[in-house]
Write an enzyme that holds these catalytic residues in place. Structure first.
Site, PDB file in Angstrom:
ATOM      1  N   VAL A  96       0.844  -1.192   0.000  1.00  0.00           N
ATOM      2  CA  VAL A  96       0.000   0.000   0.000  1.00  0.00           C
ATOM      3  C   VAL A  96       0.881   1.245   0.000  1.00  0.00           C
ATOM      4  CG1 VAL A  96      -1.892  -1.171   1.189  1.00  0.00           C
ATOM      5  CG2 VAL A  96      -0.168   0.034   2.528  1.00  0.00           C
ATOM      6  N   GLU A 171      10.214   3.089 -12.294  1.00  0.00           N
ATOM      7  CA  GLU A 171       9.145   3.167 -13.281  1.00  0.00           C
ATOM      8  C   GLU A 171       9.752   3.386 -14.666  1.00  0.00           C
ATOM      9  OE1 GLU A 171       5.985   5.820 -12.015  1.00  0.00           O
ATOM     10  OE2 GLU A 171       6.222   5.063  -9.978  1.00  0.00           O
ATOM     11  N   LYS A 226      16.449   0.096   1.992  1.00  0.00           N
ATOM     12  CA  LYS A 226      15.592   0.665   0.954  1.00  0.00           C
ATOM     13  C   LYS A 226      15.641   2.194   0.986  1.00  0.00           C
ATOM     14  CE  LYS A 226      12.646   1.554  -2.088  1.00  0.00           C
ATOM     15  NZ  LYS A 226      12.901   1.425  -3.504  1.00  0.00           N
ATOM     16  N   CYS A 282       8.832   8.775  -4.804  1.00  0.00           N
ATOM     17  CA  CYS A 282       9.575   8.206  -3.668  1.00  0.00           C
ATOM     18  C   CYS A 282      10.819   8.955  -3.187  1.00  0.00           C
ATOM     19  CB  CYS A 282       9.938   6.766  -3.990  1.00  0.00           C
ATOM     20  SG  CYS A 282       8.450   5.754  -4.091  1.00  0.00           S
ATOM     21  N   PHE A 344       7.345  12.476 -14.732  1.00  0.00           N
ATOM     22  CA  PHE A 344       8.562  12.752 -13.948  1.00  0.00           C
ATOM     23  C   PHE A 344       9.802  12.129 -14.570  1.00  0.00           C
ATOM     24  CE2 PHE A 344      10.037   9.057 -11.452  1.00  0.00           C
ATOM     25  CZ  PHE A 344       9.000   8.146 -11.651  1.00  0.00           C
ATOM     26  N   ARG A 352       3.767  12.033 -10.397  1.00  0.00           N
ATOM     27  CA  ARG A 352       3.876  12.348  -8.970  1.00  0.00           C
ATOM     28  C   ARG A 352       5.214  13.053  -8.693  1.00  0.00           C
ATOM     29  NH1 ARG A 352       2.324   6.658  -6.309  1.00  0.00           N
ATOM     30  NH2 ARG A 352       3.540   5.945  -8.080  1.00  0.00           N
TER      31      ARG A 352
END
Ligand code: NAD
Ligand code: UGA
Length: 465
Positions: A96, A171, A226, A282, A344, A352
């Site tokens: 999530v 991505e 991470k 992120c 992006f 985002r």
């Protein structure tokens, strides 16, 4: 020990909670590579699930359609029935969203763990057999402990083992990253049951990832790695962007500096492309999270160090707008400006934290008239700029976007923008024509020869003015 009821011909039932940019592609890859497992992805958002079940997937990612179509209905299923999914699975990935908190203590810095905690409580409520819970979302270090405290809070005979298995895909290259990952990281408790659960997850990945690329650690190191990986990647971009500013003052060329520096095997060539700034959901949130954690432990100097990575990124975006304003005679009011790209990065429709959002907003404040073009991100661009007052158009064709414009600003490194007929574009624009290349992707000297005033990042401007 309570076992989940399994459909006989599947050897495992895997569930993923959260059908987003990570959950969708990651689970599709597991299902694609492992026909012996049944993989179900659930989400609270029924529209998203409907899209995953349709011909038009909710995210654009090269290669994703093919693997989803190969596995969907065979051993890959998308559903809104979270309760049933929990009951039927033996491994549950939690993927999530964990955005930056916008309220209360830690607002603007800490991770907002409400979605994650709701998931933990729902697993506890619905589980009737033992489960391995895998943290796939990016979480603050020591979150697994909180997850365990929630899961171990009742004594109904169901046992849970929590693992950390952060995702490193980027991505635009997600499918390639999932198929041939640099590493798979799995953190576990070093107890007998922890190591057994770890073994089960290693087995899943070992279906296609070579053993030497599956790295196992303790759980805290995995969670922290991470955040650190993203911080290091972002730090490289801020480092080269800071040097780009110096190059612009000294007539050095940032691409040549990056090449020279990156050829040192200890430094390496990746992630040294100077740009208008990094975006994406992120980097900023994960660094803010890291900074927050450092402050929590009283490590203020460490926090400041990492915070500066974000500060340089903010500076870079402002600097880009100031370069445009200065070059265009200190006024943008009433000028038509074509933004080439809004995503992006290339090969995604995701916007985002895209630097284009900030730059578009600033240009609109200067009363410029914007025409935005992007091969995949126009729907998101529209949503991002909803409510921003000013003149903004969204067009699919970059030639149409450029026609009559005073300037082009390249926001995204789409390969399509390299291959355009800039002679035709130049002819169609107002003069003097400007191009601000926020990604250093076009041939600057050729565009200068065509008549453009060219402003790259971290290189001397090529201008006749
Ligand atoms: P996303 O927003 O695209 O997807 C998250 C999904 O979770 C949404 O569809 C949302 O509806 C669903 N969700 C939220 N609460 C839920 C609940 N209680 N039950 C069921 N579903 C629920 O986010 P994302 O980009 O996939 O990121 C997920 C996590 O992975 C984040 O922690 C992020 O930091 C991390 N991550 C993202 C990337 C990336 O490239 N986007 C890469 C690596 C790691
Ligand atoms: C990044 C990491 O690369 C992934 O490993 C990680 O899993 C992911 O974040 C995450 O946790 O969400 P992503 O944000 O998808 O992946 O894309 P990147 O390729 O890292 O690009 C991030 C931003 O940096 C983009 O805006 C990109 O244009 C910019 N960038 C990248 C540069 O400006 N210069 C570079 O040299 C490289």
């Amino acid at each position: 020990m309570k076992k989940a009821d399994m459909t006989p011909h599947f050897t495992r039932h895997i569930l993923c909670i959260g059908a987003g940019y990570v959950g969708g592609p990651t689970m599709a890859m597991i299902a694609y590579k492992c026909p012996q497992y049944r993989v179900t992805i659930v989400d609270i958002n029924p529209d998203r699930i409907a899209q995953w079940n349709s011909d038009s997937l909710p995210i654009y990612e090269p290669g994703l359609d093919e693997i989803v179509k190969a596995a969907r209905g065979r051993n890959l299923f998308f559903s809104t029935d979270i309760e049933k999914g929990i009951q039927e699975s033996d491994i549950i990935f939690v993927s999530v969203n964990t955005p930056t908190k916008t309220f209360g203590v830690g607002a603007g810095m800490a991770a907002d763990l409400q979605y994650w905690e709701k998931t933990a409580r729902q697993i506890l409520k619905c589980a009737t057999s033992d489960k391995i819970i895998v943290e796939k979302s990016t979480l603050p270090v020591r979150t697994a402990q909180a997850m365990e405290r929630i899961l171990f809070s009742t004594h109904n005979g169901v046992r849970f083992e929590v693992l950390s298995n952060p995702e490193f895909l980027a991505e635009g290259t997600a499918i390639q990253d999932l198929e041939q990952p640099d590493r798979i990281l799995i953190g576990s408790r070093q107890t007998e049951s922890g190591l057994k659960a770890r073994g089960a997850l290693v087995e899943v990945y070992a279906n296609w990832v070579p053993q030497e690329r599956i790295l196992t650690t303790d759980i805290w190191s995995s969670e922290l790695s991470k955040l650190v990986a993203n911080a290091f990647l972002a730090q490289r971009i801020s480092s080269i962007n800071a040097i780009a500013a110096l190059c612009e003052k000294t007539e050095a060329d940032v691409s040549q500096v990056a090449k020279a520096v990156g050829m040192d095997a200890r430094i390496g060539p990746e992630f040294l492309n100077a740009s208008v700034g990094f975006g994406g959901s992120c980097f900023k949130k994960d660094i803010l999270n890291l900074v927050y954690i450092c402050r929590h432990y009283g490590l203020n100097e460490v926090a400041k160090y990492w915070e500066s990575v974000i500060e340089i990124n903010e500076y870079q975006k402002t600097h880009f707008v100031m370069t445009m304003l200065n070059a265009m005679f200190n006024t943008l009011a009433g000028k038509r400006i074509a933004l080439f790209g809004f995503a992006f990065k290339a090969d995604t429709g995701d916007t985002r934290e895209s630097p284009a959002i900030y730059i578009a907003t600033r240009l609109i404040e200067e009363q410029a008239e914007l025409v935005i073009t992007d091969p995949e991100a126009l729907a998101n661009a529209r949503a991002d700029l909803k409510g921003v007052e000013g003149k903004v158009q969204f067009v699919e064709d970059p030639y149409e976007a450029a026609t009559g414009s005073h300037a082009i600003a390249i926001m995204t490194e789409w390969h399509q923008f390299r291959e355009l007929d800039y002679e035709r574009i130049y002819r169609s624009m107002a003069k003097p024509a400007f191009i601000f290349d926020g990604r250093n992707v076009v041939n600057h000297s050729r565009l200068y020869e065509l008549g453009f005033n060219v402003y790259p990042i971290g290189k001397p401007a090529l201008t006749r003015l």
